[in-house]
Design a protein around this motif. Sequence first.
Motif, PDB file in Angstrom:
ATOM      1  N   ILE A   1       0.832  -1.206   0.000  1.00 16.57           N
ATOM      2  CA  ILE A   1       0.000   0.000   0.000  1.00 16.57           C
ATOM      3  C   ILE A   1       0.865   1.254   0.000  1.00 16.57           C
ATOM      4  O   ILE A   1       0.670   2.177  -0.796  1.00 16.57           O
ATOM      5  CB  ILE A   1      -0.942   0.005   1.220  1.00 16.57           C
ATOM      6  N   GLY A   2       1.852   1.258   0.896  1.00 10.92           N
ATOM      7  CA  GLY A   2       2.733   2.425   0.970  1.00 10.92           C
ATOM      8  C   GLY A   2       3.532   2.624  -0.298  1.00 10.92           C
ATOM      9  O   GLY A   2       3.749   3.759  -0.737  1.00 10.92           O
ATOM     10  N   GLY A   3       3.980   1.529  -0.915  1.00 18.64           N
ATOM     11  CA  GLY A   3       4.750   1.659  -2.142  1.00 18.64           C
ATOM     12  C   GLY A   3       3.966   2.345  -3.239  1.00 18.64           C
ATOM     13  O   GLY A   3       4.499   3.189  -3.973  1.00 18.64           O
ATOM     14  N   ALA A   4       2.679   2.018  -3.358  1.00 15.55           N
ATOM     15  CA  ALA A   4       1.841   2.644  -4.383  1.00 15.55           C
ATOM     16  C   ALA A   4       1.725   4.143  -4.142  1.00 15.55           C
ATOM     17  O   ALA A   4       1.885   4.953  -5.069  1.00 15.55           O
ATOM     18  CB  ALA A   4       0.459   1.996  -4.386  1.00 15.55           C
ATOM     19  N   PHE A   5       1.453   4.537  -2.896  1.00  8.86           N
ATOM     20  CA  PHE A   5       1.334   5.958  -2.581  1.00  8.86           C
ATOM     21  C   PHE A   5       2.659   6.694  -2.825  1.00  8.86           C
ATOM     22  O   PHE A   5       2.687   7.800  -3.363  1.00  8.86           O
ATOM     23  CB  PHE A   5       0.915   6.152  -1.119  1.00  8.86           C
ATOM     24  N   CYS A   6       3.758   6.061  -2.426  1.00 19.41           N
ATOM     25  CA  CYS A   6       5.062   6.718  -2.542  1.00 19.41           C
ATOM     26  C   CYS A   6       5.461   6.924  -4.003  1.00 19.41           C
ATOM     27  O   CYS A   6       6.041   7.951  -4.357  1.00 19.41           O
ATOM     28  CB  CYS A   6       6.123   5.900  -1.816  1.00 19.41           C
ATOM     29  N   VAL A   7       5.155   5.955  -4.851  1.00 21.61           N
ATOM     30  CA  VAL A   7       5.452   6.115  -6.283  1.00 21.61           C
ATOM     31  C   VAL A   7       4.612   7.251  -6.864  1.00 21.61           C
ATOM     32  O   VAL A   7       5.085   8.028  -7.698  1.00 21.61           O
ATOM     33  CB  VAL A   7       5.202   4.792  -7.031  1.00 21.61           C
ATOM     34  N   MET A   8       3.364   7.365  -6.413  1.00 16.95           N
ATOM     35  CA  MET A   8       2.523   8.474  -6.874  1.00 16.95           C
ATOM     36  C   MET A   8       3.132   9.816  -6.497  1.00 16.95           C
ATOM     37  O   MET A   8       3.113  10.770  -7.273  1.00 16.95           O
ATOM     38  CB  MET A   8       1.124   8.356  -6.264  1.00 16.95           C
ATOM     39  N   VAL A   9       3.670   9.899  -5.288  1.00 20.37           N
ATOM     40  CA  VAL A   9       4.315  11.143  -4.849  1.00 20.37           C
ATOM     41  C   VAL A   9       5.481  11.482  -5.768  1.00 20.37           C
ATOM     42  O   VAL A   9       5.690  12.640  -6.146  1.00 20.37           O
ATOM     43  CB  VAL A   9       4.814  11.023  -3.390  1.00 20.37           C
ATOM     44  N   GLY A  10       6.245  10.465  -6.164  1.00 25.17           N
ATOM     45  CA  GLY A  10       7.366  10.691  -7.059  1.00 25.17           C
ATOM     46  C   GLY A  10       6.945  11.272  -8.385  1.00 25.17           C
ATOM     47  O   GLY A  10       7.651  12.110  -8.964  1.00 25.17           O
ATOM     48  N   THR A  11       5.791  10.850  -8.912  1.00 27.13           N
ATOM     49  CA  THR A  11       5.335  11.378 -10.195  1.00 27.13           C
ATOM     50  C   THR A  11       4.860  12.812 -10.094  1.00 27.13           C
ATOM     51  O   THR A  11       4.831  13.539 -11.083  1.00 27.13           O
ATOM     52  CB  THR A  11       4.191  10.509 -10.757  1.00 27.13           C
ATOM     53  N   VAL A  12       4.478  13.242  -8.883  1.00 26.82           N
ATOM     54  CA  VAL A  12       3.945  14.591  -8.699  1.00 26.82           C
ATOM     55  C   VAL A  12       5.030  15.583  -8.290  1.00 26.82           C
ATOM     56  O   VAL A  12       5.131  16.680  -8.850  1.00 26.82           O
ATOM     57  CB  VAL A  12       2.811  14.578  -7.648  1.00 26.82           C
ATOM     58  N   LEU A  13       5.848  15.206  -7.314  1.00 26.70           N
ATOM     59  CA  LEU A  13       6.827  16.139  -6.754  1.00 26.70           C
ATOM     60  C   LEU A  13       8.263  15.827  -7.149  1.00 26.70           C
ATOM     61  O   LEU A  13       9.167  16.569  -6.802  1.00 26.70           O
ATOM     62  CB  LEU A  13       6.719  16.146  -5.223  1.00 26.70           C
ATOM     63  N   GLY A  14       8.473  14.731  -7.865  1.00 28.79           N
ATOM     64  CA  GLY A  14       9.831  14.333  -8.202  1.00 28.79           C
ATOM     65  C   GLY A  14      10.348  13.308  -7.202  1.00 28.79           C
ATOM     66  O   GLY A  14       9.940  13.306  -6.036  1.00 28.79           O
ATOM     67  N   ALA A  15      11.244  12.458  -7.668  1.00 30.44           N
ATOM     68  CA  ALA A  15      11.679  11.323  -6.848  1.00 30.44           C
ATOM     69  C   ALA A  15      12.374  11.759  -5.559  1.00 30.44           C
ATOM     70  O   ALA A  15      11.924  11.417  -4.458  1.00 30.44           O
ATOM     71  CB  ALA A  15      12.596  10.424  -7.674  1.00 30.44           C
ATOM     72  N   TRP A  16      13.461  12.491  -5.666  1.00 31.89           N
ATOM     73  CA  TRP A  16      14.244  12.835  -4.472  1.00 31.89           C
ATOM     74  C   TRP A  16      13.470  13.758  -3.548  1.00 31.89           C
ATOM     75  O   TRP A  16      13.441  13.566  -2.327  1.00 31.89           O
ATOM     76  CB  TRP A  16      15.565  13.472  -4.877  1.00 31.89           C
ATOM     77  N   ARG A  17      12.853  14.772  -4.116  1.00 35.35           N
ATOM     78  CA  ARG A  17      12.075  15.696  -3.285  1.00 35.35           C
ATOM     79  C   ARG A  17      10.914  14.962  -2.631  1.00 35.35           C
ATOM     80  O   ARG A  17      10.618  15.144  -1.448  1.00 35.35           O
ATOM     81  CB  ARG A  17      11.554  16.846  -4.135  1.00 35.35           C
ATOM     82  N   GLY A  18      10.240  14.134  -3.418  1.00 36.96           N
ATOM     83  CA  GLY A  18       9.091  13.412  -2.896  1.00 36.96           C
ATOM     84  C   GLY A  18       9.448  12.481  -1.754  1.00 36.96           C
ATOM     85  O   GLY A  18       8.771  12.452  -0.717  1.00 36.96           O
ATOM     86  N   TRP A  19      10.542  11.706  -1.909  1.00 39.47           N
ATOM     87  CA  TRP A  19      10.920  10.773  -0.850  1.00 39.47           C
ATOM     88  C   TRP A  19      11.414  11.501   0.391  1.00 39.47           C
ATOM     89  O   TRP A  19      11.194  11.039   1.508  1.00 39.47           O
ATOM     90  CB  TRP A  19      11.969   9.788  -1.367  1.00 39.47           C
ATOM     91  N   ALA A  20      12.071  12.621   0.213  1.00 40.08           N
ATOM     92  CA  ALA A  20      12.490  13.405   1.383  1.00 40.08           C
ATOM     93  C   ALA A  20      11.264  13.882   2.168  1.00 40.08           C
ATOM     94  O   ALA A  20      11.231  13.828   3.407  1.00 40.08           O
ATOM     95  CB  ALA A  20      13.335  14.595   0.943  1.00 40.08           C
ATOM     96  N   LEU A  21      10.233  14.332   1.445  1.00 43.32           N
ATOM     97  CA  LEU A  21       9.011  14.791   2.104  1.00 43.32           C
ATOM     98  C   LEU A  21       8.235  13.644   2.730  1.00 43.32           C
ATOM     99  O   LEU A  21       7.578  13.812   3.772  1.00 43.32           O
ATOM    100  CB  LEU A  21       8.132  15.547   1.097  1.00 43.32           C
ATOM    101  N   ILE A  22       8.291  12.457   2.112  1.00 42.41           N
ATOM    102  CA  ILE A  22       7.635  11.285   2.692  1.00 42.41           C
ATOM    103  C   ILE A  22       8.240  10.957   4.057  1.00 42.41           C
ATOM    104  O   ILE A  22       7.532  10.753   5.046  1.00 42.41           O
ATOM    105  CB  ILE A  22       7.758  10.078   1.751  1.00 42.41           C
ATOM    106  N   LEU A  23       9.570  10.899   4.106  1.00 43.10           N
ATOM    107  CA  LEU A  23      10.241  10.593   5.375  1.00 43.10           C
ATOM    108  C   LEU A  23      10.004  11.692   6.404  1.00 43.10           C
ATOM    109  O   LEU A  23       9.816  11.416   7.594  1.00 43.10           O
ATOM    110  CB  LEU A  23      11.734  10.388   5.139  1.00 43.10           C
ATOM    111  N   LEU A  24      10.011  12.947   5.939  1.00 44.96           N
ATOM    112  CA  LEU A  24       9.773  14.057   6.857  1.00 44.96           C
ATOM    113  C   LEU A  24       8.356  14.009   7.417  1.00 44.96           C
ATOM    114  O   LEU A  24       8.139  14.250   8.610  1.00 44.96           O
ATOM    115  CB  LEU A  24      10.010  15.386   6.141  1.00 44.96           C
ATOM    116  N   SER A  25       7.390  13.682   6.571  1.00 48.14           N
ATOM    117  CA  SER A  25       6.008  13.597   7.059  1.00 48.14           C
ATOM    118  C   SER A  25       5.853  12.461   8.059  1.00 48.14           C
ATOM    119  O   SER A  25       5.110  12.583   9.045  1.00 48.14           O
ATOM    120  CB  SER A  25       5.041  13.413   5.884  1.00 48.14           C
ATOM    121  N   GLY A  26       6.556  11.326   7.823  1.00 46.96           N
ATOM    122  CA  GLY A  26       6.512  10.232   8.783  1.00 46.96           C
ATOM    123  C   GLY A  26       7.142  10.614  10.103  1.00 46.96           C
ATOM    124  O   GLY A  26       6.613  10.297  11.182  1.00 46.96           O
TER     125      GLY A  26
END
Length: 280
Positions: free
Chosen positions: A140-165
């Motif tokens: 489930i998380g993988g699907a959401f995280c990949v979606m974030v990458g398509t919207v905000l970009g891979a590196w920026r998106g994953w940094a924000l994912i970890l920060l939000s967690g």
Amino acid sequence: MDDEWTEVGEWSSVDEADEHALVALAMRTDCRVMPKDDAFTLEVAPERAEPVRGEIELYAGEQERRPVPEEIIRPAGWGLALSWALALGVVHVFRETHPEIVRRGANDAVKVWQDGEWWRAFTALFLHGDGGHLLGNLLIGGAFCVMVGTVLGAWRGWALILLSGFLGNLATGWLHLHFDGPFRSIGASTATFGALGLIVGAGLARAWRQRRYGALKPLAVPLAVGATLLGMFGAGGVETDVVGHLCGWMCGIFLGLGAALAGAGRGVVRQVTGPLAAPQ
């Protein structure tokens, strides 16, 4: 009669001329589009020529400043997603032989907020209770995280994912400590729902950019979708940390909204010039 019409503009295509004819019609002014060599002109009555020309200039300036949504699919960061999955898997295998890492790395409200062990809010994201817990977050998380990458970009998106967690875990511990008592949690689900929140936040920013004269109804769509998904995947089970899921989601919304409005989501909206739509 030709002398009853005055030219107020010339465009290379009939569509552009027709579009600008809407400006004249919005002013309750009769007009016509006529071919001229390889172009098309807009003509109105002589006494209405100057007001229409002025309105067309204002309309052109408004279009140059208007942000236009652009459907750009950014790289989703599959490499980062696989690295994240591998890290979670390795930590889980290590946990099986060294169970003490759960005690040392869990998000413990007392130790975080009273003893200052802030890093626990991050390390808890890599710890899981069992294989099912881990698999659920990966799928489930993988699907959401990949979606974030398509919207905000891979590196920026994953940094924000970890920060939000991380921020979600901090908020969860604080709420439990002040309203419920000592609390401990593990799992990447706070970041998982942080990713969902980032998607919602970016959607809210996009809807806000597309507003016209205060029409804010589009803002409800991404928010409702996010709330529905949160209810479907984040509010079930006896041991489910609903507060943690909600905190991660809310942190993600604010981070995604802020990143997109600050220009971090350039893949969602960009500036272009040229006529786009009729004036409201």
